[in-house]
Enzyme design. Structure first.
Site, mmCIF file in Angstrom:
data_model
loop_
_atom_site.group_PDB
_atom_site.id
_atom_site.type_symbol
_atom_site.label_atom_id
_atom_site.label_comp_id
_atom_site.label_asym_id
_atom_site.label_seq_id
_atom_site.Cartn_x
_atom_site.Cartn_y
_atom_site.Cartn_z
ATOM 1 N N GLU A 1 -3.365 -6.628 -9.558
ATOM 2 C CA GLU A 1 -1.990 -6.178 -9.024
ATOM 3 C C GLU A 1 -1.027 -7.557 -9.855
ATOM 4 O O GLU A 1 -0.815 -8.619 -10.048
ATOM 5 C CB GLU A 1 -1.781 -6.381 -7.527
ATOM 6 N N HIS B 1 0.096 -1.389 -0.248
ATOM 7 C CA HIS B 1 -0.184 0.534 0.168
ATOM 8 C C HIS B 1 0.714 1.596 0.309
ATOM 9 O O HIS B 1 0.009 2.461 0.176
ATOM 10 C CB HIS B 1 -0.910 -0.041 1.328
ATOM 11 N N GLU C 1 -3.282 -13.590 -4.115
ATOM 12 C CA GLU C 1 -2.308 -12.326 -4.531
ATOM 13 C C GLU C 1 -1.130 -12.525 -3.348
ATOM 14 O O GLU C 1 -1.338 -12.059 -2.594
ATOM 15 C CB GLU C 1 -2.846 -11.391 -3.845
#
Length: 415
Positions: A274, A244, A370
């Site tokens: 992503e 982040h 992920e």
């Protein structure tokens, strides 16, 4: 501490009802879902309320309000709510927003003013009266607001957040259709980012290319939605070490590891893409780590199926990373749910791929895969490696709805 006193005869409010257009507020706007979908959600909530002995629920979080009403508020320091009883659903909004909350709400709306202190709590009391048991989102209320509502309502406040989260974890056909659209638009933004990557280009310039592409596509394909909150995190070099990390003005260099992250927001519904990329061929150790993370990603995708548990999926990926001597470099859980959430609000904590969550995957659930490895600065292969796909589970199996390619064969950009 002296008791707070509320005089409901003094507060200023304007009630707007859904049965007709309000002359000041305009016409009701198209909502992201059908009326039948909102009625389905409210019916499920009311069953939970009856089981918990709650005569009303007061939702105060952005995701709680949006899920049951369609209205996504902008707080700016003011409280908002969606008040649900067995026969009504009413959003409570600040006067600064005028008629927009009514236009964007399923059901009624009541607007309070700031001209007298405690008008928000007085409005809630006006709607549901006092006494009994009232459900609130304990994981969202501040201690101060909890105390103020308890005093204003003279009621026992019990939690409704966990039951609501459990309801949100199972998506309807309408929700899944919107999530599929989000995944498509995330891929669209990813393509714009990939095309913008050049040595010497700044992170912010690449990020803006992806964001603009997504917002234009949302405006084209979802013209009745509010265009807000879509964003991109595009990171390079050591700035890839955190999932982040904010975008910077750093200029891209030959040999950089890159992290592409697109987040289109359609009517408060979050989706994501992503990917790891490199400018020029990665060195031997970087390539080894990247390939290992891709292998973990593919293993995780194969494990997502009806009947699997979140913790069981984690155990398998952990074993793989341990066999590669990389387990110590993983950085967070391996996936999470989707729906009404964003980096500002929302989370369905009961459906995260972590060792301490034993939720069983069921049809209607939507989860990401992920895995991420972070290699500290100064070590060979330094930086963050992350791939992210979205998987929909239904009666016919698990379906990966992310289309953007991953891995060294696709995402090495010529220097």
């Amino acid at each position: 501490m002296s008791a707070i006193k509320f005089d409901t005869t003094q507060f200023n409010s304007t009630r707007m009802v859904s049965s007709h257009a309000n002359s000041a507020a305009g016409e009701k706007a198209p909502l992201p879902f059908s009326h039948a979908e909102y009625e389905r959600r409210l019916a499920g909530l009311r069953e939970d309320m009856a089981a918990a002995g709650q005569r009303a629920c007061v939702f105060t979080s952005m995701h709680g309000v949006a899920y049951y009403s369609g209205f996504l508020y902008c707080s700016f320091g003011r409280p908002y709510a969606c008040v649900v009883t067995q026969d009504a659903c009413t959003t409570v909004s600040a006067g600064i927003d005028a008629g927009q909350p009514w236009r964007r709400s399923f059901g009624d709306n009541i607007t309070y003013t700031d001209w007298q202190r405690d008008n928000f709590e007085a409005t809630i009391r006006h709607l549901i009266g006092t006494g009994g048991t009232v459900g609130v989102e304990r994981d969202h209320l501040t201690l101060a607001m909890h105390d103020r509502l308890a005093t204003a309502l003279d009621a026992t406040l019990t939690d409704c957040a966990q039951a609501s989260m459990t309801q949100r974890m199972i998506k309807s056909a309408e929700e899944i259709a919107l999530i599929r659209e989000g995944a498509r638009i995330a891929d669209h933004g990813g393509e714009a980012i990939r095309d913008a990557i050049r040595v010497g280009t700044r992170e912010i310039d690449v990020a803006m290319a992806g964001r603009d592409a997504m917002e234009l596509e949302i405006a084209r394909s979802h013209p009745d939605s509010e265009i807000r909150d879509s964003w991109v995190w595009f990171q390079s070099g050591i700035n890839t070490d955190g999932a982040h990390n904010p975008v910077t003005t750093r200029a891209l260099k030959a040999g950089d590891i890159l992290s592409l992250n697109t987040f289109p927001m359609i009517s408060a519904y979050y989706t994501a893409l992503e990917r790891t990329l490199f400018i020029g061929e990665p060195d031997t150790e970087s390539l080894r780590i990247w390939r290992a993370n891709v292998a973990a990603h593919e293993l995780g995708l194969s494990l997502i199926k009806e009947g699997a548990t979140c913790s069981g999926i984690c155990d398998e990926i952990n074993r793989f990373f341990a066999s590669e001597n990389l387990l110590q470099y993983r950085s967070f859980g391996y996936g999470h749910s989707f729906g009404v959430l964003s980096h500002y609000y929302g989370r369905e904590a009961g459906l995260e791929l972590r060792e301490d969550i034993d939720t069983v995957l069921k049809p209607g659930m939507v989860v990401s895969m992920e895995p991420m490895l972070t290699i500290p600065q100064g070590m060979a292969g330094e930086g963050g490696y992350r791939e992210h796909d979205i998987v929909v589970i239904d009666e016919n199996g698990a379906h990966n709805i992310t289309g953007f390619p991953y891995g060294p064969e696709s995402n090495v950009i010529s220097a």
